[in-house]
Design a protein around this motif. Structure first.
Motif, mmCIF file in Angstrom:
data_model
loop_
_atom_site.group_PDB
_atom_site.id
_atom_site.type_symbol
_atom_site.label_atom_id
_atom_site.label_comp_id
_atom_site.label_asym_id
_atom_site.label_seq_id
_atom_site.Cartn_x
_atom_site.Cartn_y
_atom_site.Cartn_z
ATOM 1 N N GLU A 45 -3.675 8.689 3.420
ATOM 2 C CA GLU A 45 -2.445 9.765 4.128
ATOM 3 C C GLU A 45 -1.702 9.101 4.411
ATOM 4 O O GLU A 45 -0.663 8.662 4.230
ATOM 5 N N ARG A 46 -2.657 7.932 5.113
ATOM 6 C CA ARG A 46 -1.724 6.807 6.134
ATOM 7 C C ARG A 46 -0.941 5.495 5.306
ATOM 8 O O ARG A 46 -0.070 5.368 5.377
ATOM 9 N N PHE A 48 -0.581 5.705 2.397
ATOM 10 C CA PHE A 48 0.574 6.177 1.124
ATOM 11 C C PHE A 48 1.199 6.154 1.657
ATOM 12 O O PHE A 48 2.754 6.319 1.515
ATOM 13 N N LYS A 49 1.937 6.243 3.422
ATOM 14 C CA LYS A 49 3.099 6.176 3.577
ATOM 15 C C LYS A 49 3.258 5.208 4.279
ATOM 16 O O LYS A 49 4.533 4.088 4.132
ATOM 17 N N VAL A 51 2.653 2.915 2.462
ATOM 18 C CA VAL A 51 3.420 1.988 0.916
ATOM 19 C C VAL A 51 4.388 2.476 0.454
ATOM 20 O O VAL A 51 5.130 1.212 0.413
ATOM 21 N N GLN A 52 4.772 3.960 1.134
ATOM 22 C CA GLN A 52 5.932 4.176 1.350
ATOM 23 C C GLN A 52 7.209 3.821 1.831
ATOM 24 O O GLN A 52 8.202 3.367 1.302
ATOM 25 N N MET A 53 6.429 3.221 3.474
ATOM 26 C CA MET A 53 7.077 2.177 4.167
ATOM 27 C C MET A 53 7.461 1.502 3.722
ATOM 28 O O MET A 53 8.180 0.441 3.779
ATOM 29 N N HIS A 54 6.648 0.096 2.808
ATOM 30 C CA HIS A 54 7.144 -0.710 2.582
ATOM 31 C C HIS A 54 8.019 -0.703 1.395
ATOM 32 O O HIS A 54 8.796 -2.107 1.043
ATOM 33 N N ALA A 55 7.381 -0.156 0.681
ATOM 34 C CA ALA A 55 8.967 0.515 -0.647
ATOM 35 C C ALA A 55 10.049 0.502 -0.244
ATOM 36 O O ALA A 55 11.706 -0.029 -1.176
ATOM 37 N N GLU A 56 10.299 1.057 0.766
ATOM 38 C CA GLU A 56 11.680 1.290 1.195
ATOM 39 C C GLU A 56 12.182 0.615 1.790
ATOM 40 O O GLU A 56 13.322 -0.379 1.609
ATOM 41 N N ARG A 59 13.343 -2.410 -0.485
ATOM 42 C CA ARG A 59 14.881 -1.761 -1.416
ATOM 43 C C ARG A 59 15.722 -2.495 -0.539
ATOM 44 O O ARG A 59 16.453 -2.446 -0.682
#
Length: 114
Positions: A45-46, A48-49, A51-56, A59
């Motif tokens: 879960e960490r 995944f979070k 990875v989301q933060m990196h993508a943001e 962007r």
């Protein structure tokens, strides 16, 4: 007591039997497996979070770079315009100085009274 019997403690009071020892060890392994499974789930879960933060972050970086490129283009246009205006200003100053010289030659010198 026979020396081979020294290690045999099966009949001692309160000592676990080999089957009880195996069951206890099995419980320890099961608990450890459950704990490791829980930790693995939490770490996934960490990740995944992250990875989301990196993508943001990527962007936002791309947006900032696009804005920066736009501002750099605007700055370049303004600098070109300023350069052209300075050139015009210098040309107008030379023309004004030339006209002042012509006027100074046409008009009589001013008389200053002391």
């Amino acid at each position: 007591m026979d020396p081979s019997e020294i290690e045999n403690t099966d009949d001692w009071l309160g000592c676990p039997t080999p089957l009880e020892t195996c069951r206890h060890q099995l419980k320890i392994y099961e608990n450890e497996f459950e704990e490791l499974t829980l930790q693995l789930r939490q770490q996934r879960e960490r990740i995944f979070k992250l990875v989301q933060m990196h993508a943001e972050a990527i962007r936002q970086r791309d947006e900032a770079m696009a804005t920066l490129r736009e501002k750099a283009a605007e700055t370049a246009k303004i600098r070109r315009k300023m350069h052209d205006m300075r050139g015009s200003e210098n040309a107008y100053k030379r023309e004004a100085d030339s006209l002042r010289g012509i006027l100074a030659g046409l008009s009589p010198p001013s008389k200053t009274i002391y």
